[in-house]
Design a protein around this motif. Structure first.
Motif, PDB file in Angstrom:
ATOM      1  N   ALA A   1       7.229 -37.327 -34.725  1.00  0.00           N
ATOM      2  CA  ALA A   1       8.606 -37.351 -34.240  1.00  0.00           C
ATOM      3  C   ALA A   1       9.584 -37.166 -35.403  1.00  0.00           C
ATOM      4  N   ALA A   2       9.329 -37.845 -36.509  1.00  0.00           N
ATOM      5  CA  ALA A   2      10.224 -37.731 -37.662  1.00  0.00           C
ATOM      6  C   ALA A   2      10.195 -36.329 -38.255  1.00  0.00           C
ATOM      7  N   GLU A   3       9.012 -35.729 -38.358  1.00  0.00           N
ATOM      8  CA  GLU A   3       8.909 -34.376 -38.901  1.00  0.00           C
ATOM      9  C   GLU A   3       9.644 -33.369 -38.022  1.00  0.00           C
ATOM     10  N   ALA A   4       9.455 -33.469 -36.705  1.00  0.00           N
ATOM     11  CA  ALA A   4      10.162 -32.562 -35.797  1.00  0.00           C
ATOM     12  C   ALA A   4      11.673 -32.744 -35.928  1.00  0.00           C
ATOM     13  N   GLY A   5      12.095 -33.998 -36.087  1.00  0.00           N
ATOM     14  CA  GLY A   5      13.513 -34.258 -36.270  1.00  0.00           C
ATOM     15  C   GLY A   5      14.076 -33.630 -37.524  1.00  0.00           C
ATOM     16  N   GLU A   6      13.311 -33.685 -38.618  1.00  0.00           N
ATOM     17  CA  GLU A   6      13.759 -33.046 -39.860  1.00  0.00           C
ATOM     18  C   GLU A   6      13.899 -31.540 -39.677  1.00  0.00           C
ATOM     19  N   ARG A   7      12.973 -30.937 -38.955  1.00  0.00           N
ATOM     20  CA  ARG A   7      13.056 -29.508 -38.696  1.00  0.00           C
ATOM     21  C   ARG A   7      14.296 -29.172 -37.854  1.00  0.00           C
TER      22      ARG A   7
ATOM     23  N   THR B   1      -2.083 -36.184 -43.154  1.00  0.00           N
ATOM     24  CA  THR B   1      -3.461 -36.547 -42.901  1.00  0.00           C
ATOM     25  C   THR B   1      -3.559 -37.208 -41.537  1.00  0.00           C
ATOM     26  N   THR B   2      -4.762 -37.218 -40.986  1.00  0.00           N
ATOM     27  CA  THR B   2      -4.962 -37.877 -39.695  1.00  0.00           C
ATOM     28  C   THR B   2      -4.786 -39.381 -39.868  1.00  0.00           C
ATOM     29  N   ARG B   3      -3.949 -39.966 -39.053  1.00  0.00           N
ATOM     30  CA  ARG B   3      -3.663 -41.396 -39.147  1.00  0.00           C
ATOM     31  C   ARG B   3      -3.878 -42.044 -37.787  1.00  0.00           C
ATOM     32  N   ASP B   4      -3.685 -43.352 -37.710  1.00  0.00           N
ATOM     33  CA  ASP B   4      -3.811 -43.995 -36.417  1.00  0.00           C
ATOM     34  C   ASP B   4      -2.713 -43.483 -35.486  1.00  0.00           C
ATOM     35  N   ASP B   5      -2.887 -43.700 -34.198  1.00  0.00           N
ATOM     36  CA  ASP B   5      -1.998 -43.086 -33.217  1.00  0.00           C
ATOM     37  C   ASP B   5      -0.552 -43.533 -33.365  1.00  0.00           C
ATOM     38  N   HIS B   6      -0.320 -44.787 -33.713  1.00  0.00           N
ATOM     39  CA  HIS B   6       1.050 -45.273 -33.892  1.00  0.00           C
ATOM     40  C   HIS B   6       1.739 -44.532 -35.032  1.00  0.00           C
ATOM     41  N   ALA B   7       1.053 -44.434 -36.155  1.00  0.00           N
ATOM     42  CA  ALA B   7       1.631 -43.741 -37.307  1.00  0.00           C
ATOM     43  C   ALA B   7       1.776 -42.258 -37.042  1.00  0.00           C
TER      44      ALA B   7
ATOM     45  N   GLY C   1      19.345 -40.865 -38.707  1.00  0.00           N
ATOM     46  CA  GLY C   1      18.443 -41.296 -39.770  1.00  0.00           C
ATOM     47  C   GLY C   1      17.540 -42.431 -39.370  1.00  0.00           C
ATOM     48  N   VAL C   2      17.160 -42.480 -38.081  1.00  0.00           N
ATOM     49  CA  VAL C   2      16.382 -43.596 -37.557  1.00  0.00           C
ATOM     50  C   VAL C   2      15.178 -43.064 -36.785  1.00  0.00           C
ATOM     51  N   THR C   3      14.028 -43.711 -36.966  1.00  0.00           N
ATOM     52  CA  THR C   3      12.867 -43.480 -36.113  1.00  0.00           C
ATOM     53  C   THR C   3      12.331 -44.833 -35.685  1.00  0.00           C
ATOM     54  N   LEU C   4      12.300 -45.074 -34.379  1.00  0.00           N
ATOM     55  CA  LEU C   4      11.762 -46.301 -33.811  1.00  0.00           C
ATOM     56  C   LEU C   4      10.365 -46.005 -33.298  1.00  0.00           C
ATOM     57  N   SER C   5       9.410 -46.883 -33.565  1.00  0.00           N
ATOM     58  CA  SER C   5       8.043 -46.587 -33.138  1.00  0.00           C
ATOM     59  C   SER C   5       7.250 -47.849 -32.896  1.00  0.00           C
ATOM     60  N   THR C   6       6.106 -47.646 -32.225  1.00  0.00           N
ATOM     61  CA  THR C   6       5.177 -48.754 -31.999  1.00  0.00           C
ATOM     62  C   THR C   6       4.419 -49.124 -33.263  1.00  0.00           C
ATOM     63  N   ALA C   7       4.535 -48.312 -34.309  1.00  0.00           N
ATOM     64  CA  ALA C   7       3.909 -48.668 -35.581  1.00  0.00           C
ATOM     65  C   ALA C   7       4.537 -49.928 -36.159  1.00  0.00           C
ATOM     66  N   ALA C   8       5.829 -50.115 -35.924  1.00  0.00           N
ATOM     67  CA  ALA C   8       6.551 -51.315 -36.359  1.00  0.00           C
ATOM     68  C   ALA C   8       7.662 -51.540 -35.345  1.00  0.00           C
ATOM     69  N   PRO C   9       7.340 -52.127 -34.200  1.00  0.00           N
ATOM     70  CA  PRO C   9       8.326 -52.259 -33.117  1.00  0.00           C
ATOM     71  C   PRO C   9       9.581 -52.981 -33.587  1.00  0.00           C
ATOM     72  N   PRO C  10      10.747 -52.469 -33.201  1.00  0.00           N
ATOM     73  CA  PRO C  10      11.992 -53.125 -33.614  1.00  0.00           C
ATOM     74  C   PRO C  10      12.169 -54.462 -32.907  1.00  0.00           C
TER      75      PRO C  10
ATOM     76  N   VAL D   1       0.161 -46.302 -24.966  1.00  0.00           N
ATOM     77  CA  VAL D   1      -0.429 -47.117 -26.031  1.00  0.00           C
ATOM     78  C   VAL D   1       0.215 -46.871 -27.391  1.00  0.00           C
ATOM     79  N   ALA D   2       1.010 -45.833 -27.516  1.00  0.00           N
ATOM     80  CA  ALA D   2       1.697 -45.559 -28.787  1.00  0.00           C
ATOM     81  C   ALA D   2       2.894 -44.680 -28.492  1.00  0.00           C
ATOM     82  N   GLY D   3       3.888 -44.745 -29.337  1.00  0.00           N
ATOM     83  CA  GLY D   3       5.062 -43.901 -29.118  1.00  0.00           C
ATOM     84  C   GLY D   3       6.060 -44.018 -30.242  1.00  0.00           C
ATOM     85  N   ALA D   4       6.927 -43.015 -30.304  1.00  0.00           N
ATOM     86  CA  ALA D   4       7.990 -43.002 -31.309  1.00  0.00           C
ATOM     87  C   ALA D   4       9.165 -42.204 -30.784  1.00  0.00           C
ATOM     88  N   VAL D   5      10.354 -42.649 -31.152  1.00  0.00           N
ATOM     89  CA  VAL D   5      11.603 -41.955 -30.840  1.00  0.00           C
ATOM     90  C   VAL D   5      12.333 -41.730 -32.154  1.00  0.00           C
TER      91      VAL D   5
END
Length: 269
Positions: free
Chosen positions: A14-20, A2-8, A140-149, A130-134
């Protein structure tokens, strides 16, 4: 999804592409690493582009895997929002059995409010990440601005992440000057993630990169309170006409003054 905020959204894409990409590794194996790398670049790019077209249809996208014509689209420079993506950062490592230092980058650049639309013949106004994820799928790790490490406390000594295949000569001189250990790591995203997880204390590079190599990890690093700049201390700027961004310093904040001073000293020699 579903459409979520930009951080999520950045995190989930990024996580979905990684799983693929992990599934593709399992399906194709490593007998033909060239074919595996090409398939990884293509499949991840298509997935991210389709997802962004569906979920953020009004936004522009700058992707490493885009054609030169797509990258040169003038509408990107005047857009309010631009996603900067690297569908597979560390393609070489992705094709090597057992390597986990490759990543997927998804970042969002936005024009600063109030800057207006650029007039003809004038530079496009500046914006910011303003948002990003690696995603580090093999770790098995995803770092993101949704919950900055939150980087762990620094250990004794200093460790600087460098390229596995082409560590810049000046970084070797810098390491000798500041008494640092060099730690070879694959992709740029994996190197910056290593700063945020405490594996290393800094990442220094000069010699050729593009915006998609660093936008997402820099977004996460800044959200986490790390230092990120050019090696002369000037700001990293994104969504430029020319996406070349040849050098970068990302470090724990207390080390930045020492490293910037050391870089200046090395360049004076």
């Amino acid at each position: 999804m579903t459409t979520r905020d930009d951080h999520a959204l950045a995190r989930d894409l990024a996580a979905e592409a990684g799983e693929r990409l992990l599934a593709l590794r399992d399906r194709l194996g490593f007998a033909d690493p060239v074919a595996l790398r090409r398939a990884g670049d293509r499949e991840s790019h298509l997935h991210l582009m389709e997802s962004l077209s569906r979920l953020r249809p009004d936004d522009r996208v700058l992707s490493e895997e885009a054609t030169q014509q797509e990258r040169s689209d003038p509408r990107r420079r005047t857009a309010e929002r631009v996603w900067i993506i690297d569908p597979l950062d560390g393609t070489r490592e992705f094709g090597d059995d057992g390597r986990a230092d490759w990543a997927v980058h998804v970042a969002l650049w936005r024009r600063r409010p109030g800057d207006g639309t650029p007039a003809a013949g004038r530079p496009a106004p500046e914006g910011e990440l303003v948002a990003g994820a690696v995603a580090l799928p093999a770790q098995g790790v995803t770092l993101s601005t949704a919950a900055p490490p939150k980087p762990p406390p620094r250990q004794e000594g200093m460790r600087i992440a460098v390229s596995r295949t082409r560590p810049p000569e000046f970084v070797q001189k810098l390491a000798r000057l500041v008494g640092a250990e060099l730690v070879p790591i694959g992709s740029a995203g994996a190197k910056i993630a290593a700063v945020l997880t405490g594996e290393v204390d800094a990442y220094v590079h000069a010699g050729g990169q593009y915006e998609w190599d660093s936008a997402a990890p820099v977004a996460v690093a800044l959200a986490a309170g790390a230092h990120a700049s050019r090696i002369d201390g000037s700001p990293l700027r994104y969504n430029q006409k020319d996406p070349l961004l040849p050098d970068i310093l990302v470090s724990l904040p207390d080390l930045a003054p020492t490293l910037l001073a050391g870089i200046r000293d090395v360049h004076r020699q």
